[in-house]
Design a protein around this motif. Structure first.
Motif, PDB file in Angstrom:
ATOM      1  N   ARG A 100       0.854  -1.188   0.000  1.00 26.71           N
ATOM      2  CA  ARG A 100       0.000   0.000   0.000  1.00 26.71           C
ATOM      3  C   ARG A 100       0.888   1.236   0.000  1.00 26.71           C
ATOM      4  NH1 ARG A 100      -4.696  -1.828   4.381  1.00 26.71           N
ATOM      5  NH2 ARG A 100      -5.227  -3.797   3.332  1.00 26.71           N
ATOM      6  N   PRO A 101       0.342   2.359  -0.458  1.00 24.74           N
ATOM      7  CA  PRO A 101       1.162   3.578  -0.533  1.00 24.74           C
ATOM      8  C   PRO A 101       1.768   3.978   0.807  1.00 24.74           C
ATOM      9  CG  PRO A 101      -0.866   3.851  -1.786  1.00 24.74           C
ATOM     10  CD  PRO A 101      -0.993   2.554  -1.047  1.00 24.74           C
ATOM     11  N   ASP A 102       1.028   3.781   1.896  1.00 22.93           N
ATOM     12  CA  ASP A 102       1.526   4.167   3.221  1.00 22.93           C
ATOM     13  C   ASP A 102       1.154   3.056   4.196  1.00 22.93           C
ATOM     14  OD1 ASP A 102       2.447   5.365   5.484  1.00 22.93           O
ATOM     15  OD2 ASP A 102       0.964   6.992   5.506  1.00 22.93           O
ATOM     16  N   LEU A 103       2.074   2.109   4.400  1.00 25.66           N
ATOM     17  CA  LEU A 103       1.770   0.959   5.247  1.00 25.66           C
ATOM     18  C   LEU A 103       1.440   1.374   6.674  1.00 25.66           C
ATOM     19  CD1 LEU A 103       4.522  -1.561   4.053  1.00 25.66           C
ATOM     20  CD2 LEU A 103       2.081  -1.626   3.540  1.00 25.66           C
ATOM     21  N   GLY A 104       2.096   2.373   7.186  1.00 26.49           N
ATOM     22  CA  GLY A 104       1.864   2.793   8.565  1.00 26.49           C
ATOM     23  C   GLY A 104       0.900   3.949   8.700  1.00 26.49           C
ATOM     24  N   GLY A 105       0.097   4.206   7.670  1.00 21.25           N
ATOM     25  CA  GLY A 105      -0.825   5.339   7.698  1.00 21.25           C
ATOM     26  C   GLY A 105      -1.844   5.252   8.807  1.00 21.25           C
ATOM     27  N   THR A 106      -2.219   6.410   9.334  1.00 17.69           N
ATOM     28  CA  THR A 106      -3.192   6.469  10.432  1.00 17.69           C
ATOM     29  C   THR A 106      -4.526   7.047   9.984  1.00 17.69           C
ATOM     30  OG1 THR A 106      -2.286   8.617  11.065  1.00 17.69           O
ATOM     31  CG2 THR A 106      -1.398   6.658  12.183  1.00 17.69           C
ATOM     32  N   SER A 107      -4.756   7.057   8.688  1.00 20.48           N
ATOM     33  CA  SER A 107      -6.045   7.502   8.165  1.00 20.48           C
ATOM     34  C   SER A 107      -6.452   6.542   7.057  1.00 20.48           C
ATOM     35  CB  SER A 107      -5.949   8.936   7.626  1.00 20.48           C
ATOM     36  OG  SER A 107      -5.027   8.997   6.549  1.00 20.48           O
ATOM     37  N   GLY A 108      -7.722   6.627   6.695  1.00 24.15           N
ATOM     38  CA  GLY A 108      -8.212   5.750   5.644  1.00 24.15           C
ATOM     39  C   GLY A 108      -8.708   4.430   6.201  1.00 24.15           C
ATOM     40  N   MET A 109      -9.136   3.554   5.300  1.00 21.28           N
ATOM     41  CA  MET A 109      -9.731   2.291   5.694  1.00 21.28           C
ATOM     42  C   MET A 109      -8.662   1.231   5.954  1.00 21.28           C
ATOM     43  SD  MET A 109     -12.657   0.052   3.702  1.00 21.28           S
ATOM     44  CE  MET A 109     -13.321   1.554   3.004  1.00 21.28           C
ATOM     45  N   ASP A 110      -8.972   0.328   6.877  1.00 17.65           N
ATOM     46  CA  ASP A 110      -8.119  -0.820   7.202  1.00 17.65           C
ATOM     47  C   ASP A 110      -6.695  -0.380   7.538  1.00 17.65           C
ATOM     48  OD1 ASP A 110      -7.596  -3.510   7.628  1.00 17.65           O
ATOM     49  OD2 ASP A 110      -6.920  -3.839   5.567  1.00 17.65           O
TER      50      ASP A 110
END
Length: 784
Positions: A100-110
């Motif tokens: 995914r574009p940002d594996l550690g992202g804190t927004s968005g789904m899943d």
């Protein structure tokens, strides 16, 4: 009173606590990480990324994410660089990789959660859930053993998706390494829907998505409900029967408290009069009797709360660890549960005790002090006359008529016995169901007097090498079968093995899906079907119940398995209950694989010997012919018991014994009260020549008819409670229980249970009967 509140509070704390503990972490994580209701994998050969993205506008979709590239079910092994040599080179099972574009992202789904280490930063790094890799090898490599060149990645983090949308996470460059090595890249979309509360809702949503793309383009769909069941199933299986026992315990508590307090009021009438003559107000008298109930009840509440919390620790186990909540607090019952149950139980006790206590407080002082009067004449004269005409000993006929003299008291005695019989019937049904569950779940691939396996596997840990690993030996099926057939004493035999194929569309999280190839007749193994029939023609298969439930497979559907870059479509003709070697399984004939150009694996033969054959002699005879085939005979050891079922059985036994003891104590209290009030009558009977044995017979007979009627009513009620409990317990672990498990009651069980009411009644009345028999005639007559 302390015992009944103890049983009720223990059951209530456990049931409410388990619901809170196992459900709350998943719900919290799902909400906090904005989990997807459904993750759908599209076949990239039939759908473009743009077409997959367009499904975000399907009716009912409220939010969507993706498409993300995904490579499903890639076989892996633990790298040989693992410092723990027992794990080095060990099979690691298939994993599903995404980026995914940002594996550690804190927004968005899943939103993905990192539980150890860090996120991958380069093409040679990867993160896995802790369940998908040996924790002792963290920081070492994982090898994609099924791909040409066997690319390896360093495991730099443990991470997971709350709904198991994937089981490995790489950078875009790392994912490109896999596709360059031959991994097939598909498209994955994540969805949230306006209506997604049930499995039927999710199935409807999935159909709507599938209708928006070309037919056959949807390879799999992972529901968040499946992930929830995988995380919470075992613990939630306890809840239905604990709720049942909790309700029975609460009703029993109310009944026993009423009996005890009413008995105390009846026995203490003179004391009430004295207290009121000394100036005690009605409210003070009422509070005194409520306090008599509250003291033992409080003891029972405290002990029940402590015991319920202690029992929860082994039951919860690692239920919350799967969600990354591995601390001790997440494995214990919340304080609010203990507080709510304790306060609720005390309120019920106090409210129940207040009714007879208020009656005591309102009793006129003069009436309470007049204790020299004879007891009030009871009714039941017609019953006494009728009983006297029966060809029975007089003591017995007097006892048979006694219930009609105090009908209200008889109803209370009957209610106590009724709850005891319901509890006993409920418990016997559950225990029988548990035993049948164990029998069914330890049949199949575990049945057999002797086991034949590759000689190279003897003493080697199970699953050391994957099914497609060249180091994993397999049997020469045809020649081994021929040897077994001509060895004297062989009654039946069949062979089976993990084919190494993957199941297209199987959930990526939870247990590893397996495709078993089977040869020979296994009808003697007692494997159970939930629906459909066993395969009997080429290209037919039987699917495991949990896999069918998770994926939505039904009899008549097709399931696709893949091996060595070849796919094979099989028609599902049956849903089987359990093979005892996995929950996510497909079984098919080895000949089906051979005909399709795939290599079946036969790793073991299960052999059943004739009844008069010695296993030692047979093994010696077979070994001579099997040794040249690199096969060895091993005794079939017990595969062990299911600790969850054993714990359930122990809990059922403990709670049932407590409730039956409470029922007997309720009978004892009422019969003792009745015997005290009839002391004068007993004195007259003794003066007329009634012997102690006749006195005992009269008292015991007075509860026999009540016990019989309670048994006749209580057994059907107990059966109904068991039927309403066992199926939800199976559903909690994702199983549809077969009739062999759910049909628990037989005539051999029901007939003794019908007599259970009499046994409980007699057991409770035995002590008052003994007291009545020992009482002196003069003392009894002096009560007038």
């Amino acid at each position: 009173m302390a015992l009944t509140t103890f049983a009720a509070v223990t059951s209530s704390v456990l049931s409410l606590g388990l619901l809170a503990v196992v459900q709350a972490p998943f719900e919290h994580a799902f909400k906090a990480r904005h989990g997807a209701h459904l993750a759908v994998q599209f076949d990239s050969s039939q759908v473009t990324a743009a077409q997959a993205a367009a499904t975000a506008h399907v009716a009912g979709v409220t939010e969507a994410a993706g498409p993300y590239p995904v490579a499903a079910a890639l076989d892996t092994t633990i790298g040989t660089d693992c410092t723990t040599k027992d794990w080095a080179g060990h099979d690691n099972g298939p994993i599903t990789v995404t980026t995914r574009p940002d594996l550690g992202g804190t927004s968005g789904m899943d939103q993905l959660a990192l539980t150890r280490g860090r996120w991958p930063a380069g093409p040679g790094e990867i993160a896995l859930p802790w369940q998908q890799y040996a924790t002792d090898c963290f920081g070492d490599s994982v090898v994609f053993s099924s791909l040409p060149g066997k690319p390896s990645f360093k495991v730099v983090g443990f991470a997971n998706s709350v709904t198991s949308s994937a089981t490995a996470f790489a950078t875009a460059d790392g994912f490109a390494r896999l596709t360059a090595a031959g991994a097939k890249s598909d498209e994955q979309m994540l969805y949230r829907f306006a209506k997604a509360g049930t499995a039927a809702d999710i199935a409807t949503d999935k159909q709507a998505v599938a209708a928006a793309v070309p037919a056959g383009a949807v390879e799999s769909g992972q529901s968040y409900l499946t992930a929830e069941q995988q995380a919470t199933g075992n613990a939630k299986a306890y809840v239905p029967f604990l709720v049942g026992f909790g309700i029975l315990g609460l009703f029993m508590a109310v009944l026993i408290i009423s009996i005890v307090v009413s008995g105390a009021v009846a026995a203490g009438i003179r004391r009430i009069g004295i207290l009121k003559s000394l100036g005690f107000t009605p409210s003070q008298v009422a509070r005194a009797y409520v306090a008599q109930a509250m003291i033992p009840a409080t003891l029972g509440v405290v002990l029940g709360t402590v015991f319920g919390n202690l029992l929860a620790v082994p039951i919860l186990g690692g239920a919350t660890k799967q969600l990354g909540a591995a601390n001790a607090a997440s494995s214990s019952i919340p304080l609010w549960v203990s507080a709510v149950v304790s306060l609720g139980a005390l309120l019920i006790v106090g409210g129940t005790a207040l009714i007879p206590a208020v009656r005591a407080g309102r009793m006129p002082t003069v009436r309470a002090l007049v204790v020299g009067r004879s007891p009030r004449a009871g009714g039941g004269h017609a019953a006494q006359r009728l009983a006297s005409r029966l060809p029975l000993p007089r003591a017995v006929s007097l006892g048979l008529a006694q219930p009609f003299a105090r009908p209200a008291r008889t109803v209370v005695v009957g209610a106590a016995v009724l709850f005891g019989v319901v509890s006993a019937t409920f418990a016997v049904g559950l225990e029988t169901g548990f035993n049948k569950y164990l029998d069914a779940s330890t049949s199949g691939f575990s049945v057999g007097s002797e086991i034949v396996e590759p000689t190279a596997d003897v003493g080697v840990p199970w699953g050391l090498y994957g099914p497609n690993d060249p180091r994993n030996p397999h049997l020469d099926a045809a020649n081994v079968a021929a040897v077994l057939a001509r060895t004297p004493g062989t009654k039946a035999a069949f062979g089976w093995g993990d084919s190494g194929a993957t199941i297209v569309g199987a959930p990526p999280g939870g247990e590893t899906p397996r495709v078993f190839t089977v040869t020979g007749d296994f009808s003697w193994t007692n494997m159970q079907l939930v629906s459909g029939r066993w395969y009997s023609a080429p290209d037919e298969a039987v699917v495991g119940d949990k896999l069918a439930s998770a994926v939505g497979i039904h009899v008549g559907d097709n399931v696709t398995v893949a091996k060595q870059n070849k796919q094979l479509t099989l028609k599902v003709v049956g849903i089987n209950y359990d093979t005892n070697v996995g929950d996510y399984t497909v079984m098919t004939d080895a000949a089906t694989f051979t005909a399709a150009g795939l290599t079946p694996h036969i790793d073991q033969y299960n052999v059943e010997l004739a009844s008069n054959v010695s296993g030692k002699d047979w093994s010696a005879s077979a070994a001579a012919a099997l040794t040249p085939l690199n096969a060895s005979v091993q005794s079939n050891s017990d595969s062990g018991k299911n600790i969850v079922v054993i714990t359930m059985g122990t809990l059922v036994a403990i709670l049932t014994l407590m409730l039956m003891a409470v029922a007997a104590l309720g009978v004892l209290s009422m019969v003792a009260q009745d015997t005290r009030e009839r002391a004068h009558d007993l004195g007259i009977f003794k003066a007329l020549g009634m012997t102690p044995k006749q006195t005992v017979a009269m008292v015991l007979t007075s509860v026999t008819l009540t016990g019989l009627i309670a048994g006749l009513i209580g057994v059907p009620l107990g059966v109904a409670v068991e039927k309403a409990t066992l199926t939800p317990m199976g559903n909690a672990i994702g199983r549809h229980l077969p009739p062999s498990v759910t049909h628990t009651y037989t005539a051999g069980l029901l007939i003794p249970l019908l007599a259970g009411g009499i046994v409980i009644a007699l057991f409770g009345a035995l002590l008052p009967a003994s007291w009545a028999a020992r009482s002196r005639t003069a003392t009894a007559l002096r009560t007038e």
